[in-house]
Design a protein around this motif. Structure first.
Motif, PDB file in Angstrom:
ATOM      1  N   GLY A  22       3.630   9.807  -5.378  1.00  0.00           N
ATOM      2  CA  GLY A  22       2.666   9.516  -4.327  1.00  0.00           C
ATOM      3  C   GLY A  22       1.428   8.863  -4.879  1.00  0.00           C
ATOM      4  O   GLY A  22       1.498   7.846  -5.560  1.00  0.00           O
ATOM      5  N   ILE A  23       0.284   9.448  -4.602  1.00  0.00           N
ATOM      6  CA  ILE A  23      -0.994   8.893  -4.999  1.00  0.00           C
ATOM      7  C   ILE A  23      -1.515   9.619  -6.234  1.00  0.00           C
ATOM      8  O   ILE A  23      -1.139  10.759  -6.521  1.00  0.00           O
ATOM      9  N   ILE A  24      -2.388   8.931  -6.988  1.00  0.00           N
ATOM     10  CA  ILE A  24      -2.982   9.529  -8.174  1.00  0.00           C
ATOM     11  C   ILE A  24      -3.836  10.723  -7.763  1.00  0.00           C
ATOM     12  O   ILE A  24      -4.477  10.714  -6.709  1.00  0.00           O
ATOM     13  N   ARG A  25      -3.841  11.741  -8.597  1.00  0.00           N
ATOM     14  CA  ARG A  25      -4.639  12.940  -8.310  1.00  0.00           C
ATOM     15  C   ARG A  25      -5.122  13.538  -9.617  1.00  0.00           C
ATOM     16  O   ARG A  25      -4.419  13.541 -10.622  1.00  0.00           O
TER      17      ARG A  25
ATOM     18  N   ASP B 165      -8.512   5.033  -1.609  1.00  0.00           N
ATOM     19  CA  ASP B 165      -7.931   3.709  -1.809  1.00  0.00           C
ATOM     20  C   ASP B 165      -6.425   3.866  -1.992  1.00  0.00           C
ATOM     21  O   ASP B 165      -5.975   4.499  -2.955  1.00  0.00           O
ATOM     22  N   VAL B 166      -5.652   3.274  -1.099  1.00  0.00           N
ATOM     23  CA  VAL B 166      -4.197   3.441  -1.116  1.00  0.00           C
ATOM     24  C   VAL B 166      -3.498   2.200  -1.663  1.00  0.00           C
ATOM     25  O   VAL B 166      -2.331   1.958  -1.347  1.00  0.00           O
ATOM     26  N   HIS B 167      -4.182   1.420  -2.494  1.00  0.00           N
ATOM     27  CA  HIS B 167      -3.524   0.284  -3.156  1.00  0.00           C
ATOM     28  C   HIS B 167      -2.448   0.803  -4.097  1.00  0.00           C
ATOM     29  O   HIS B 167      -2.550   1.911  -4.630  1.00  0.00           O
ATOM     30  N   TRP B 168      -1.411  -0.001  -4.328  1.00  0.00           N
ATOM     31  CA  TRP B 168      -0.276   0.474  -5.129  1.00  0.00           C
ATOM     32  C   TRP B 168      -0.675   0.803  -6.563  1.00  0.00           C
ATOM     33  O   TRP B 168      -0.018   1.608  -7.212  1.00  0.00           O
TER      34      TRP B 168
ATOM     35  N   THR C 230       0.846  -1.189   0.000  1.00  0.00           N
ATOM     36  CA  THR C 230       0.000   0.000   0.000  1.00  0.00           C
ATOM     37  C   THR C 230       0.885   1.244   0.000  1.00  0.00           C
ATOM     38  O   THR C 230       2.055   1.196   0.377  1.00  0.00           O
ATOM     39  N   LEU C 231       0.329   2.338  -0.407  1.00  0.00           N
ATOM     40  CA  LEU C 231       1.064   3.593  -0.454  1.00  0.00           C
ATOM     41  C   LEU C 231       1.351   4.077   0.963  1.00  0.00           C
ATOM     42  O   LEU C 231       0.471   4.081   1.832  1.00  0.00           O
ATOM     43  N   ASP C 232       2.575   4.485   1.178  1.00  0.00           N
ATOM     44  CA  ASP C 232       3.033   4.858   2.514  1.00  0.00           C
ATOM     45  C   ASP C 232       2.923   6.370   2.695  1.00  0.00           C
ATOM     46  O   ASP C 232       3.649   7.142   2.054  1.00  0.00           O
ATOM     47  N   PRO C 233       2.038   6.842   3.580  1.00  0.00           N
ATOM     48  CA  PRO C 233       1.931   8.294   3.796  1.00  0.00           C
ATOM     49  C   PRO C 233       3.093   8.880   4.579  1.00  0.00           C
ATOM     50  O   PRO C 233       3.268  10.102   4.599  1.00  0.00           O
ATOM     51  N   HIS C 234       3.895   8.038   5.203  1.00  0.00           N
ATOM     52  CA  HIS C 234       5.032   8.513   5.995  1.00  0.00           C
ATOM     53  C   HIS C 234       6.336   8.508   5.207  1.00  0.00           C
ATOM     54  O   HIS C 234       7.391   8.812   5.775  1.00  0.00           O
TER      55      HIS C 234
END
Length: 302
Positions: free
Chosen positions: A166-169, A97-100, A18-22
């Motif tokens: 990071g995450i998609i936006r 959703d924080v899936h890779w 999963t995507l790591d927010p840290h």
């Protein structure tokens, strides 16, 4: 792609990829989506029930203020709204959703690591993008915008620094207040309709870079959660002007049809001569100047 994300530290392998927010450097949008950082943007009023799956995030103040600075390296793609108390004209929408596979638009159709995209994974990606597009359109209607642009930044885009880690936006831009950076970053702004079409879906607009925002109530079904209280004053004024223009157009058409009926009913010689003379003058005006007959010269009276 998954190996690259693991190597760069974006994905935490211990938490099930999963995507790591840290992960450093920090991705502010990912931290807002995970709830690690507080988000002060009102979600439920703008997105309705879609606020359970998506998040609206604003950029920092310095980024928004540099929207019209041609010398700034980074800045917003549009300026703030005048009628909404200075709210930014460039926001981003992301998923919870924080899936890779949600790391970038290039990984949406990759259901498994090292596998090729399948028809099922493409269909799921199209459904996800359509939901994200509807979320962006709801936000644009809530803000009272008339036209907007919905863009992604794809993986590996040039120049360096324009791609997002990071995450998609999804970048939601008010084109009525577009700034100079929108034209400079046109090569890296990928419209969402182009992505949907590439994955086998059906695009909604012919020109994906410009999307017209249909206000609430203008020939569309109003969602249950979006009541009249969420409709902005600018959208209401737009609807009122549109209704007045439609009434004026219908009145002019009705009056012109009545005049045509009156002329057709009158078969006296005088109206026929007037119509014949009128058409003759129109044909004479439409001819080129060198084809027009010369005016008759009258001989002086003796």
């Amino acid at each position: 792609m998954l190996a690259h994300l693991r190597r760069t530290g974006v994905v935490n392998e211990r938490d099930g990829d999963t995507l790591d927010p840290h992960a450093t450097p920090y991705d502010h949008v990912l931290r807002l989506a995970c709830g690690v950082a507080p988000n002060f943007v009102e979600q439920r009023a703008a997105l309705g029930t879609l606020a359970d799956a998506f998040v609206v995030a604003h950029h920092d103040v310095a980024y928004d203020r540099a929207w019209d600075d041609v010398t700034a390296r980074n800045g917003a793609l549009a300026g703030p709204d005048r009628a909404m108390g200075g709210l930014p004209g460039h926001v981003v929408i992301t998923t919870k959703d924080v899936h890779w596979s949600k790391a970038n638009v290039a990984t949406l159709a990759l259901a498994e690591a090292g596998a090729e995209p399948t028809e099922e994974s493409k269909a799921q990606a199209v459904t996800f993008l359509q939901c994200m597009r509807e979320c962006a359109m709801r936000y644009a209607r809530h803000r009272g915008w008339t036209q907007c642009g919905l863009y992604f930044r794809f993986f590996g885009c040039a120049p360096s620094g324009e791609e997002e880690r990071g995450i998609i936006r999804l970048h939601v831009v008010n084109l009525a207040r577009a700034g100079p950076r929108l034209r400079r970053t046109a090569k890296v702004n990928l419209p969402i309709d182009d992505v949907i079409e590439a994955l086998g879906g059906r695009r909604t607009t012919r020109r994906g870079s410009v999307i017209m925002v249909e206000p609430i109530g203008a020939g569309m079904d109003v969602p249950v959660e979006m009541t009249a209280q969420t409709t902005s004053s600018s959208a209401q004024r737009f609807l009122e002007r549109r209704r007045q223009r439609r009434e004026r157009l219908e009145n002019s058409r009705a009056s012109s049809s009545e005049n045509d009926d009156d002329d057709d009913d009158d078969d006296s010689p005088a109206p026929r001569r007037r119509r014949r003379h009128h058409h003759r003058r129109r044909r004479a005006r439409s001819r080129p100047a060198h084809h027009r007959p010369s005016p008759r010269l009258r001989s002086p009276s003796l």
